[in-house]
Design an enzyme around this catalytic site. Structure first.
Site, PDB file in Angstrom:
ATOM      1  CD  GLU A 406      -1.761  -2.422   1.366  1.00  0.00           C
ATOM      2  OE1 GLU A 406      -2.624  -3.295   1.188  1.00  0.00           O
ATOM      3  OE2 GLU A 406      -0.595  -2.687   1.761  1.00  0.00           O
ATOM      4  CG  PHE A 432      -6.088  -4.295   3.850  1.00  0.00           C
ATOM      5  CD1 PHE A 432      -6.311  -4.858   5.102  1.00  0.00           C
ATOM      6  CD2 PHE A 432      -6.462  -5.015   2.731  1.00  0.00           C
ATOM      7  CE1 PHE A 432      -6.899  -6.110   5.230  1.00  0.00           C
ATOM      8  CE2 PHE A 432      -7.046  -6.266   2.843  1.00  0.00           C
ATOM      9  CZ  PHE A 432      -7.272  -6.823   4.098  1.00  0.00           C
ATOM     10  CG  HIS A 473     -11.460  -8.064   6.268  1.00  0.00           C
ATOM     11  ND1 HIS A 473     -10.685  -8.839   7.096  1.00  0.00           N
ATOM     12  CD2 HIS A 473     -10.940  -8.217   5.017  1.00  0.00           C
ATOM     13  CE1 HIS A 473      -9.751  -9.452   6.378  1.00  0.00           C
ATOM     14  NE2 HIS A 473      -9.887  -9.086   5.121  1.00  0.00           N
TER      15      HIS A 473
END
Length: 667
Positions: A406, A432, A473
């Site tokens: 990322e 994330f 998540h």
């Protein structure tokens, strides 16, 4: 009897004329003479800090001379020679060091923490690694635009321990980007020696692991540096690919002057002083008859005069008078008017996920310089199928699968922006984003305020709970970014506005964090304009008018509020959907509060540190005289998001919302 001074570096001048050798000498001499003056000024208290590149000038000067002027270089704090060789006026450099307006950051950052687009230089931030990903983006833009240009980015041997180093080299290798990763191996990270930084024998050993060519040169030998980088850069222009270049040298002075060098082993500086890149090159040119002692004095005196002229201008410049309006205004790049109305009234029913996909597709059609990047976004279409079919329409150059990295990809987006391109970076899940946090809050957010470079990057953030996805998540992390000036934060609650706000986010030259609630993707649909259109960022919307109580909310909270309004028609509530969290539309919020006198702020994020606290404080400070009751906050529990459905529902604030709403009505 006069003792002849011994030279300790061997030079191969076969590729260089006498005139070029003399030109190279003048280039390497200049930063050394500046260094000497800066150390004097530091002792006199006329500059506050100095990171010395003494003994490493051959690297900065040699690499810069080897690159074409149109090619970008991303230096660090020991690369004064990059700036001088690129011809930056010394008065501007000295004004930068003193925090004056003629510098490059309007006094907002120090030393070499700046970029200068007119000189194709992008400076560092203190975190050492992020510039490597930016170089990937610049090189990607060159490759996509078929410019046949190389990019050179510096890292120190210590900074190469950062994860950004691995990510950037890996991306460059996978995508075959024309980047020269120049590692200045000066053998120390502040006081930490190399054997406590890495276990490999040399950095070029890493080349095979990344599938890239690697080469080691004597970083104190300016002709070897110049010749090697020329050949490497030309090879990359003809055959784009990355290259790992290790430049062996030594840091003669401290990390910065205040830290000193007492930790160095006895005698090591004496050993490396014999390999001084400036003096050895002088001795070589004297031997060759290209230089005389008189010429050395002339060059030195000429540079000293140039330095003094620059210093006189910088010292004479008035201190910056703070202007709060200017400081706040410069946080964002000017946006202009990018309002686009739908060309027709044609609408069709679209789910939330379809509206986002439609908006993104139309933005790709509208902006041929827009690149989408993310994990599995190409043939697979992304885990939520937002970009399904995009590769067939736009090709893999513009719809790019990325490695799991990322930070490098956000940095790549910023590099594209520097080259006048646009980027949409998809976080597979908003959770994330932690792996790219530094790039977002320290590079994207601060870039325009620091040196006027816009960061035309949208980071898409599939967010939120309610889908039994557990603590990694399902997080609502918008508040992490709302604290960071320079970002814009958009959080739509309906398909029509999701499409229009995404279009605006892409049009906007500023970095935008675009939150998309996963629960809404396929559970919510409405009539959405088929044509391309924008919805203004920074404007809230009153979803339901009322006079008894104001519900201030966004995202899933809007739908909870609308459900509550249906369940309790006797409560005359007004529902304000913020839509944009940064900048916040306080005007609409205050107008509603002054009308109703009662306020409840609802959001899915945890209570502590959530946006509700900031909104409540603003209301108390600005609307206290209109309040008939305390401002109430309703939010998720101060725990991570649990997996089991019943635990998750208990975590979320929906049920507590009703209880607090009724209590507030009765206050």
């Amino acid at each position: 009897m006069e003792v002849k001074e011994e030279r300790h570096i061997d030079y191969d001048r076969s590729e260089f004329s006498d005139d070029e050798l003399l030109s190279v000498y003048k280039a390497i001499k200049k930063p050394r003479v500046i260094e000497e003056k800066m150390l004097v000024l530091l002792r006199q208290g006329k500059i506050s800090k100095w990171f010395s590149g003494w003994g490493q000038e051959a690297i900065s000067v040699g690499t810069t001379l080897a690159m074409e002027e149109e090619e970008y270089i991303l230096p660090m704090h020991r690369n004064l020679g990059v700036f001088t060789t690129r011809g930056i006026p010394l008065n501007r450099l000295f004004s930068q060091f003193q925090g004056k307006m003629s510098g490059f950051t309007k006094g907002r950052d120090r030393s070499f923490h700046f970029g200068a687009s007119e000189y194709n230089i992008v400076g560092m931030i203190s975190h050492l690694g992020p510039q490597l990903g930016i170089a990937d983006g610049i090189a990607l833009a060159c490759k996509l635009n078929k410019e046949s240009k190389a990019t050179l980015v510096f890292s120190g041997d210590g900074g190469a321990s950062e994860g950004d180093f691995h990510e950037a080299l890996n991306v460059a290798s996978v995508w075959q980007l024309p980047v020269i990763f120049a590692v200045e191996n000066n053998q120390w990270g502040l006081s930490t020696p190399s054997n406590e930084q890495f276990r490999c024998r040399q950095f070029i050993d890493k080349g095979i692991g990344y599938g890239m060519d690697a080469f080691q040169v004597d970083g104190n030998n300016i002709l070897e540096v110049l010749s090697s980088v020329r050949k490497i850069a030309q090879s990359l222009r003809e055959n784009p690919r990355p290259f790992l270049l290790e430049l062996m040298t030594f840091r003669m002075r401290g990390h910065e002057e205040a830290s000193g060098t007492k930790y160095y082993p006895e005698g090591i500086q004496d050993q490396w002083e014999k390999k001084d890149p400036v003096r050895n090159f002088e001795l070589f040119l004297l031997e060759q008859g290209i230089l005389t002692e008189a010429m050395i004095d002339q060059v030195t005196e000429s540079v000293k005069n140039e330095i003094q002229e620059g210093l006189d201008l910088a010292f004479a410049e008035e201190k910056i008078v703070p202007d709060t309006t200017v400081e706040l205004t410069d946080v964002y790049a000017p946006t202009g008017d990018y309002t686009v109305l739908p060309a027709t009234e044609n609408k069709s029913e679209k789910r939330f996920v379809d509206a986002i996909s439609d908006g993104l597709r139309q933005a790709m059609e509208r902006h041929d310089n827009l690149v989408i990047m993310g994990q599995d976004v190409a043939e697979y279409g992304g885990v939520f199928k937002i970009t399904e079919g995009f590769v067939d329409q736009f090709g893999k150059d513009r719809v790019r699968n990325t490695p799991l990295c990322e930070s490098a990809i956000v940095g790549t987006g910023l590099g594209l922006s520097i080259k006048k391109m646009k980027a949409v970076v998809e976080m597979q899940f908003a959770d994330f984003v932690t792996c790219g946090f530094n790039q977002i809050v320290n590079n994207l957010a601060k870039m325009h305020w620091r040196w006027g470079q816009n960061a035309d990057v949208v980071v898409r953030m599939p967010t939120g709970a309610g889908v039994a996805a557990g603590p990694f998540h399902s997080q609502s992390n918008e508040a992490w970014f709302a604290h960071t000036p320079g970002l814009k934060i958009v959080y739509p609650a309906f398909p029509e506005e999701a499409k229009g706000l995404l279009a605006s986010a892409i049009e906007d030259p500023n970095p935008v964090m675009f939150f998309e609630h996963k629960f809404l993707y396929r559970s919510l649909k409405e009539e959405v304009h088929d044509d391309y259109f924008t919805v203004e960022i920074g404007k809230a919307k009153v979803r339901k008018t009322g006079n008894q109580i104001s519900v201030i909310t966004y995202g899933m909270g809007v739908h909870w509020a609308l459900e509550m309004a249906e369940k309790h028609p006797d409560i005359d509530m007004e529902i304000v959907d913020l839509r944009t969290l940064l900048p916040l539309d306080t005007e609409t919020v205050y107008a509603s509060v002054r009308k109703t006198g009662r306020v409840i702020v609802v959001h899915e994020d945890c209570l502590t540190g959530g946006l509700g606290g900031e909104i409540s404080a603003l209301i108390n400070e600005n609307c206290f005289d209109a309040l008939d009751a305390p401002v109430v906050r309703v939010a998720s529990l101060d725990t991570p998001v649990p997996f089991a459905a019943d635990l998750e529902q208990n975590f979320l604030p929906k049920n507590r919302f009703e209880e607090k709403l009724l209590k507030l009505v009765e206050y």
